[in-house]
Design a protein around this motif. Structure first.
Motif, PDB file in Angstrom:
ATOM      1  N   LYS A  36       0.847  -1.176   0.000  1.00  0.00           N
ATOM      2  CA  LYS A  36       0.000   0.000   0.000  1.00  0.00           C
ATOM      3  C   LYS A  36       0.899   1.248   0.000  1.00  0.00           C
ATOM      4  O   LYS A  36       2.000   1.215   0.531  1.00  0.00           O
ATOM      5  N   LEU A  37       0.419   2.295  -0.619  1.00  0.00           N
ATOM      6  CA  LEU A  37       1.200   3.526  -0.696  1.00  0.00           C
ATOM      7  C   LEU A  37       2.544   3.293  -1.353  1.00  0.00           C
ATOM      8  O   LEU A  37       3.582   3.723  -0.873  1.00  0.00           O
ATOM      9  N   ARG A  38       2.483   2.576  -2.488  1.00  0.00           N
ATOM     10  CA  ARG A  38       3.689   2.191  -3.209  1.00  0.00           C
ATOM     11  C   ARG A  38       4.486   3.408  -3.666  1.00  0.00           C
ATOM     12  O   ARG A  38       5.701   3.359  -3.776  1.00  0.00           O
ATOM     13  N   GLY A  49     -16.160  13.541  -2.987  1.00  0.00           N
ATOM     14  CA  GLY A  49     -15.479  13.702  -1.704  1.00  0.00           C
ATOM     15  C   GLY A  49     -15.609  12.492  -0.794  1.00  0.00           C
ATOM     16  O   GLY A  49     -14.670  12.128  -0.092  1.00  0.00           O
ATOM     17  N   ALA A  50     -16.758  11.843  -0.853  1.00  0.00           N
ATOM     18  CA  ALA A  50     -16.977  10.670   0.007  1.00  0.00           C
ATOM     19  C   ALA A  50     -15.994   9.556  -0.355  1.00  0.00           C
ATOM     20  O   ALA A  50     -15.400   8.912   0.524  1.00  0.00           O
ATOM     21  N   LYS A  51     -15.818   9.341  -1.635  1.00  0.00           N
ATOM     22  CA  LYS A  51     -14.887   8.285  -2.076  1.00  0.00           C
ATOM     23  C   LYS A  51     -13.467   8.616  -1.644  1.00  0.00           C
ATOM     24  O   LYS A  51     -12.685   7.719  -1.293  1.00  0.00           O
ATOM     25  N   GLY A  97      -6.446   7.146   2.371  1.00  0.00           N
ATOM     26  CA  GLY A  97      -5.155   7.693   1.984  1.00  0.00           C
ATOM     27  C   GLY A  97      -4.635   7.174   0.660  1.00  0.00           C
ATOM     28  O   GLY A  97      -3.881   7.859   0.000  1.00  0.00           O
ATOM     29  N   SER A  98      -5.024   5.965   0.254  1.00  0.00           N
ATOM     30  CA  SER A  98      -4.499   5.419  -0.992  1.00  0.00           C
ATOM     31  C   SER A  98      -5.479   5.623  -2.130  1.00  0.00           C
ATOM     32  O   SER A  98      -6.367   4.816  -2.365  1.00  0.00           O
ATOM     33  N   MET A  99      -5.308   6.729  -2.848  1.00  0.00           N
ATOM     34  CA  MET A  99      -6.158   7.016  -3.994  1.00  0.00           C
ATOM     35  C   MET A  99      -6.012   5.922  -5.051  1.00  0.00           C
ATOM     36  O   MET A  99      -6.974   5.548  -5.706  1.00  0.00           O
ATOM     37  N   TYR A 100      -4.811   5.406  -5.202  1.00  0.00           N
ATOM     38  CA  TYR A 100      -4.553   4.439  -6.277  1.00  0.00           C
ATOM     39  C   TYR A 100      -5.305   3.145  -6.059  1.00  0.00           C
ATOM     40  O   TYR A 100      -5.784   2.521  -6.997  1.00  0.00           O
ATOM     41  N   SER A 101      -5.385   2.753  -4.811  1.00  0.00           N
ATOM     42  CA  SER A 101      -6.165   1.579  -4.472  1.00  0.00           C
ATOM     43  C   SER A 101      -7.634   1.811  -4.842  1.00  0.00           C
ATOM     44  O   SER A 101      -8.292   0.937  -5.405  1.00  0.00           O
ATOM     45  N   MET A 102      -8.126   3.008  -4.570  1.00  0.00           N
ATOM     46  CA  MET A 102      -9.506   3.360  -4.883  1.00  0.00           C
ATOM     47  C   MET A 102      -9.720   3.438  -6.395  1.00  0.00           C
ATOM     48  O   MET A 102     -10.719   2.938  -6.907  1.00  0.00           O
TER      49      MET A 102
END
Lengths: 244, 244
Positions: A85-87, A160-162, A168-173
């Motif tokens: 995570k947070l690569r 904003g909810a997403k 913290g990890s936008m990429y995961s999302m």
DNA sequence: GAGTGGTCTAGACCACCAA
DNA sequence: TGGTGGTCTAGACCACTCA
């Protein structure tokens, strides 16, 4: 002599296999975190030797697009796994302590790409974009003010909810919600003084030195998909870069 | 062929070949910029197949310790070649213009390692060191204030004149004058305000935001050989970092 | 024990370079 | 033309994982 006239477009076989595998990744045949067929199966499928498939996978593995695990198989890389995570986050605490990351959405609005952003993201000037501002907090202390811009089309429904939910990890999302996988990023760093907007958000005086990190992230095929400007307080943190 | 018998001590053959090649590099059998024996010769020498030597060289080549050139041979990497001069400098002009680099020695004195430096360089506290301060100028504009500390022993004879002569590339000078080759470095970046000493040298106001780059450089065997703190004015320059 | 990736070999042929 | 690195193959065996 016609030696220069012959341009045979030579590409090694394993490069072609690499392209085929990448196309299967783009097409969604194998999804992030999943296992792909064994080297022997792929060799049969593409009608080449195992060694050639191996070399293609070696290359994709070196680019962190695939992950090999001896005895288990080869897997599609993901930003979702706990381990990695947070690569793309290179900022660590100077003391080395483990930190709790929190994430607060400041705003999330629809905008249009200006000349600069349109050039970077490879879209038309004026094309629809989504603009996010958020605050990242490390162990209770606000440390990063993020300004993020993505093209609206592939990220329809981002709000904003997403941003709040993604921990913290936008990429995961991006992966789980929009099927967009980032495989590479370029960062440009400089030192700047805090603007009033940022100074307030981070609880600093205006002009306080901040590390400015401008990042462009790319998905398969080196297609730019996100622009980001992070302003970081580096009194107790530093950005690690390894040179070889 | 003597293979490993006990599993816990298992190390692939090509790793062992890699060590042997590295030892020849340390021992000076092949010097920077020189060509090393062909894969076939090395295979005969180490009594392994060409493929195994190949894999060892692949690995060293990926670490930028050796350079392969198809049709010509394999060469020992150097900081001296024009093409790869300033290999560790990630700072580039935002405008993209080519720049003229100049180098001015401010001071060069003998000192003793304090606790921090001795730990980083792996020497005893109080051991003799050489401390250099210099100013790097890009296209006539002073941009980097460098503070450099190296252990005195391998760098005996280092002085301000040598710093002036090296045209900005200390590593090139280390190689040719002292036989010390840097193969890797770690950098830690943060934003700081200019101290009065640095502000004067760079022609800035005190507290002006600067990019602080702390670098530790390593020679063969991951032995630390240089500590460096660079304070950079990044109004027209940025530091490039590629993430994968 | 079956299946996966990882190592090692031997040999053939290709692309590139210099003399 | 000969030598170098680069590709590709086929097959053997090793180390790791899991049922």
């Amino acid at each position: 002599m016609d030696k220069q006239l012959i341009s045979p477009n030579y590409r090694p076989l394993y490069e072609q296999i690499k392209v085929l595998i990448t196309q299967s990744l783009i097409g969604g045949e194998w999804r992030p975190g999943e296992i792909i067929p064994s080297e022997i199966e792929l060799a049969a499928r593409y009608k080449v030797s195992q060694g050639t498939v191996r070399k293609a996978i070696d290359s994709l593995s070196a680019e962190n697009i695939l992950i090999r695990r001896q005895g288990k198989g080869t897997f599609v890389a993901t930003h979702n796994a706990d381990v990695i995570k947070l690569r793309f986050l290179r900022l660590t605490s100077i003391s080395g302590n483990k930190e709790l990351l929190q994430n607060e959405s400041i705003s999330c609005v629809k905008t249009k790409a200006d000349a600069y952003i349109s050039k970077i993201l490879g879209i038309k000037a004026g094309a629809a974009t989504i603009e996010v501002k958020r605050l990242l907090t490390f162990s209770g202390r606000p440390l990063i003010y993020d300004h993020i811009i993505v093209p609206a089309v592939p990220f329809k429904g981002l709000n904003g909810a997403k941003v709040e939910e993604c921990n913290g990890s936008m990429y995961s999302m991006y992966e789980s919600q929009f099927g967009v996988r980032m495989i590479r990023a370029e960062e440009r760093l400089k030192a700047v003084g805090a603007t009033s907007e940022v100074a307030i958000a981070l609880g600093l005086q205006e002009g306080y030195p901040l590390l400015s990190i401008e990042r462009v992230s790319f998905t398969y095929g080196d297609k730019p998909m996100e622009w980001r400007l992070g302003l970081c307080l580096t009194d107790d943190h530093h950005y690690l870069s390894e040179l070889e």
